[in-house]
Design a protein around this motif. Structure first.
Motif, PDB file in Angstrom:
ATOM      1  N   ILE A   1       0.812  -1.221   0.000  1.00  0.00           N
ATOM      2  CA  ILE A   1       0.000   0.000   0.000  1.00  0.00           C
ATOM      3  C   ILE A   1       0.847   1.274   0.000  1.00  0.00           C
ATOM      4  O   ILE A   1       0.381   2.316  -0.449  1.00  0.00           O
ATOM      5  CB  ILE A   1      -0.995   0.045   1.183  1.00  0.00           C
ATOM      6  CG1 ILE A   1      -0.274   0.311   2.506  1.00  0.00           C
ATOM      7  CG2 ILE A   1      -1.850  -1.201   1.247  1.00  0.00           C
ATOM      8  CD1 ILE A   1      -1.202   0.795   3.600  1.00  0.00           C
TER       9      ILE A   1
ATOM     10  N   ALA B   1      -6.574   4.966  -3.958  1.00  0.00           N
ATOM     11  CA  ALA B   1      -7.223   4.566  -2.707  1.00  0.00           C
ATOM     12  C   ALA B   1      -7.848   3.182  -2.850  1.00  0.00           C
ATOM     13  O   ALA B   1      -7.696   2.322  -1.983  1.00  0.00           O
ATOM     14  CB  ALA B   1      -8.282   5.593  -2.322  1.00  0.00           C
ATOM     15  N   ARG B   2      -8.578   2.968  -3.932  1.00  0.00           N
ATOM     16  CA  ARG B   2      -9.255   1.682  -4.121  1.00  0.00           C
ATOM     17  C   ARG B   2      -8.251   0.540  -4.218  1.00  0.00           C
ATOM     18  O   ARG B   2      -8.396  -0.489  -3.544  1.00  0.00           O
ATOM     19  CB  ARG B   2     -10.126   1.714  -5.377  1.00  0.00           C
ATOM     20  CG  ARG B   2     -10.920   0.429  -5.597  1.00  0.00           C
ATOM     21  CD  ARG B   2     -11.820   0.516  -6.835  1.00  0.00           C
ATOM     22  NE  ARG B   2     -12.712  -0.622  -6.906  1.00  0.00           N
ATOM     23  CZ  ARG B   2     -12.366  -1.816  -7.382  1.00  0.00           C
ATOM     24  NH1 ARG B   2     -11.131  -2.009  -7.844  1.00  0.00           N
ATOM     25  NH2 ARG B   2     -13.237  -2.816  -7.409  1.00  0.00           N
TER      26      ARG B   2
ATOM     27  N   ILE C   1      -6.588  -0.154  -0.768  1.00  0.00           N
ATOM     28  CA  ILE C   1      -7.454  -0.860   0.180  1.00  0.00           C
ATOM     29  C   ILE C   1      -7.581  -2.334  -0.210  1.00  0.00           C
ATOM     30  O   ILE C   1      -7.440  -3.229   0.625  1.00  0.00           O
ATOM     31  CB  ILE C   1      -8.831  -0.185   0.239  1.00  0.00           C
ATOM     32  CG1 ILE C   1      -8.716   1.159   0.964  1.00  0.00           C
ATOM     33  CG2 ILE C   1      -9.859  -1.085   0.934  1.00  0.00           C
ATOM     34  CD1 ILE C   1      -9.968   2.005   0.898  1.00  0.00           C
TER      35      ILE C   1
ATOM     36  N   TRP D   1      -3.628   7.072   4.735  1.00  0.00           N
ATOM     37  CA  TRP D   1      -5.081   7.177   4.813  1.00  0.00           C
ATOM     38  C   TRP D   1      -5.535   8.637   4.756  1.00  0.00           C
ATOM     39  O   TRP D   1      -6.487   8.967   4.032  1.00  0.00           O
ATOM     40  CB  TRP D   1      -5.599   6.515   6.086  1.00  0.00           C
ATOM     41  CG  TRP D   1      -7.096   6.436   6.072  1.00  0.00           C
ATOM     42  CD1 TRP D   1      -7.981   7.311   6.626  1.00  0.00           C
ATOM     43  CD2 TRP D   1      -7.871   5.454   5.399  1.00  0.00           C
ATOM     44  NE1 TRP D   1      -9.272   6.929   6.362  1.00  0.00           N
ATOM     45  CE2 TRP D   1      -9.233   5.801   5.595  1.00  0.00           C
ATOM     46  CE3 TRP D   1      -7.554   4.326   4.643  1.00  0.00           C
ATOM     47  CZ2 TRP D   1     -10.264   5.030   5.071  1.00  0.00           C
ATOM     48  CZ3 TRP D   1      -8.589   3.568   4.120  1.00  0.00           C
ATOM     49  CH2 TRP D   1      -9.926   3.925   4.334  1.00  0.00           C
TER      50      TRP D   1
ATOM     51  N   VAL E   1     -11.911   8.409   0.476  1.00  0.00           N
ATOM     52  CA  VAL E   1     -12.302   7.486   1.547  1.00  0.00           C
ATOM     53  C   VAL E   1     -12.840   8.289   2.726  1.00  0.00           C
ATOM     54  O   VAL E   1     -12.631   9.495   2.831  1.00  0.00           O
ATOM     55  CB  VAL E   1     -11.107   6.612   1.999  1.00  0.00           C
ATOM     56  CG1 VAL E   1     -10.671   5.678   0.888  1.00  0.00           C
ATOM     57  CG2 VAL E   1      -9.947   7.478   2.474  1.00  0.00           C
TER      58      VAL E   1
ATOM     59  N   VAL F   1     -10.917   2.735  11.095  1.00  0.00           N
ATOM     60  CA  VAL F   1     -10.471   2.368   9.749  1.00  0.00           C
ATOM     61  C   VAL F   1      -9.974   0.934   9.741  1.00  0.00           C
ATOM     62  O   VAL F   1     -10.328   0.122   8.876  1.00  0.00           O
ATOM     63  CB  VAL F   1      -9.365   3.323   9.252  1.00  0.00           C
ATOM     64  CG1 VAL F   1      -8.700   2.769   7.986  1.00  0.00           C
ATOM     65  CG2 VAL F   1      -9.931   4.703   8.988  1.00  0.00           C
ATOM     66  N   TYR F   2      -9.133   0.593  10.727  1.00  0.00           N
ATOM     67  CA  TYR F   2      -8.587  -0.765  10.804  1.00  0.00           C
ATOM     68  C   TYR F   2      -9.700  -1.798  10.930  1.00  0.00           C
ATOM     69  O   TYR F   2      -9.690  -2.831  10.257  1.00  0.00           O
ATOM     70  CB  TYR F   2      -7.633  -0.878  11.993  1.00  0.00           C
ATOM     71  CG  TYR F   2      -7.174  -2.295  12.249  1.00  0.00           C
ATOM     72  CD1 TYR F   2      -6.128  -2.852  11.513  1.00  0.00           C
ATOM     73  CD2 TYR F   2      -7.809  -3.092  13.206  1.00  0.00           C
ATOM     74  CE1 TYR F   2      -5.717  -4.163  11.730  1.00  0.00           C
ATOM     75  CE2 TYR F   2      -7.410  -4.393  13.424  1.00  0.00           C
ATOM     76  CZ  TYR F   2      -6.359  -4.923  12.686  1.00  0.00           C
ATOM     77  OH  TYR F   2      -5.973  -6.218  12.892  1.00  0.00           O
TER      78      TYR F   2
ATOM     79  N   TRP G   1     -11.544  -1.981   7.583  1.00  0.00           N
ATOM     80  CA  TRP G   1     -10.659  -2.398   6.493  1.00  0.00           C
ATOM     81  C   TRP G   1     -10.284  -3.873   6.625  1.00  0.00           C
ATOM     82  O   TRP G   1     -10.455  -4.663   5.696  1.00  0.00           O
ATOM     83  CB  TRP G   1      -9.421  -1.513   6.516  1.00  0.00           C
ATOM     84  CG  TRP G   1      -8.462  -1.639   5.364  1.00  0.00           C
ATOM     85  CD1 TRP G   1      -8.493  -2.550   4.334  1.00  0.00           C
ATOM     86  CD2 TRP G   1      -7.319  -0.815   5.126  1.00  0.00           C
ATOM     87  NE1 TRP G   1      -7.448  -2.341   3.482  1.00  0.00           N
ATOM     88  CE2 TRP G   1      -6.711  -1.279   3.940  1.00  0.00           C
ATOM     89  CE3 TRP G   1      -6.756   0.265   5.797  1.00  0.00           C
ATOM     90  CZ2 TRP G   1      -5.550  -0.699   3.423  1.00  0.00           C
ATOM     91  CZ3 TRP G   1      -5.612   0.853   5.282  1.00  0.00           C
ATOM     92  CH2 TRP G   1      -5.011   0.380   4.111  1.00  0.00           C
TER      93      TRP G   1
ATOM     94  N   ALA H   1     -14.387  -4.320   1.681  1.00  0.00           N
ATOM     95  CA  ALA H   1     -13.662  -3.273   2.406  1.00  0.00           C
ATOM     96  C   ALA H   1     -13.737  -1.952   1.651  1.00  0.00           C
ATOM     97  O   ALA H   1     -13.953  -0.885   2.253  1.00  0.00           O
ATOM     98  CB  ALA H   1     -12.204  -3.694   2.613  1.00  0.00           C
ATOM     99  N   TRP H   2     -13.573  -1.990   0.337  1.00  0.00           N
ATOM    100  CA  TRP H   2     -13.660  -0.768  -0.449  1.00  0.00           C
ATOM    101  C   TRP H   2     -15.061  -0.167  -0.367  1.00  0.00           C
ATOM    102  O   TRP H   2     -15.228   1.048  -0.188  1.00  0.00           O
ATOM    103  CB  TRP H   2     -13.290  -1.036  -1.903  1.00  0.00           C
ATOM    104  CG  TRP H   2     -13.606   0.109  -2.823  1.00  0.00           C
ATOM    105  CD1 TRP H   2     -14.531   0.133  -3.820  1.00  0.00           C
ATOM    106  CD2 TRP H   2     -13.021   1.417  -2.799  1.00  0.00           C
ATOM    107  NE1 TRP H   2     -14.555   1.365  -4.428  1.00  0.00           N
ATOM    108  CE2 TRP H   2     -13.637   2.182  -3.821  1.00  0.00           C
ATOM    109  CE3 TRP H   2     -12.039   2.019  -2.012  1.00  0.00           C
ATOM    110  CZ2 TRP H   2     -13.301   3.503  -4.074  1.00  0.00           C
ATOM    111  CZ3 TRP H   2     -11.696   3.351  -2.269  1.00  0.00           C
ATOM    112  CH2 TRP H   2     -12.326   4.071  -3.291  1.00  0.00           C
TER     113      TRP H   2
ATOM    114  N   LEU I   1     -15.549   1.597   3.017  1.00  0.00           N
ATOM    115  CA  LEU I   1     -14.634   2.683   3.363  1.00  0.00           C
ATOM    116  C   LEU I   1     -14.640   3.843   2.375  1.00  0.00           C
ATOM    117  O   LEU I   1     -14.252   4.959   2.727  1.00  0.00           O
ATOM    118  CB  LEU I   1     -13.204   2.136   3.491  1.00  0.00           C
ATOM    119  CG  LEU I   1     -12.950   1.289   4.738  1.00  0.00           C
ATOM    120  CD1 LEU I   1     -11.615   0.566   4.643  1.00  0.00           C
ATOM    121  CD2 LEU I   1     -13.003   2.143   6.000  1.00  0.00           C
TER     122      LEU I   1
END
Length: 201
Positions: free
Chosen positions: A69, A75-76, A79, A125, A134, A142-143, A146, A177-178, A181
């Motif tokens: 990452i 972003a997509r 993630i 992030w 996001v 977030v964690y 995600w 996840a995407w 978020l």
């Protein structure tokens, strides 16, 4: 392989299979082909050995996660790559993953390597949250959103409760996840501008 490394690998398996309390130093020593003196020279007590095994597992996981990452400007894609890497790493490192699913030794959250990793992920992030790709959420949340589902799936898989391997469910969990978020999963802009990248760096 040096005796120090052989001891760590043997301990990793013993801690994974038996837990920190029930793992035996004699079994670790025998599996590593080490003498009593060599064991206590490198690791004077079981608590210190467990701490080192746990720290090594965490560092290895974080290194691989950040590798997919850290340089990702989408972003997509970042993630999705993060979820896929989590699942791949657990599947390829069963004993290390089992160690990480057990109790964290005191103080590891505050060590320099972990602080740097958390800072880097938070910066990544915030960059994508800054231009609206996001959701702007606290990092702990977030964690959970995600990697929480992937973490739970792999936890169940490690104890034999899931038939499908982690990589077999990677596409579904990564896309989920995407969807949860992203501020708008249908938007086409999911990379920062040059200015936003400079702020991040």
């Amino acid at each position: 392989m040096q005796i120090h490394d052989r001891l760590l690998l043997a301990a990793e398996r013993q801690f994974a299979e038996h837990g920190a309390l029930d793992a035996k130093l004699t079994q670790i020593r025998d599996a590593a082909g080490a003498s009593v003196g060599a064991l206590y020279h490198h690791f004077p007590d079981k608590a210190g050995l467990y701490r080192q095994v746990w720290a090594n597992a965490l560092a290895d996981y974080q290194q691989h996660f950040w590798a997919v990452i850290g340089g990702n400007t989408s972003a997509r894609e970042g993630i999705i790559a993060g979820v896929r890497e989590h699942l791949r790493w657990v599947g390829d490192n069963r004993y290390r993953a089992m160690v990480l699913s057990s109790a964290r030794p005191p103080g590891l959250r505050e060590n320099e390597s972990n602080r740097r990793f958390m800072t880097d992920v938070a910066r990544w992030w915030r960059t994508h949250a800054g231009y609206g790709a996001v959701r702007d959420l606290p990092l702990d949340l977030v964690y959970a959103l995600w990697l929480g589902p992937a973490q739970e799936y792999t936890r169940q898989w490690l104890v034999g409760e899931m038939r499908g391997t982690p990589t077999e469910v990677a596409s579904e969990l990564a896309e989920a996840a995407w969807l949860v978020l992203a501020t708008d999963p249908t938007r086409t802009i999911d990379t920062p501008t040059e200015t936003e990248r400079e702020v991040r760096d």
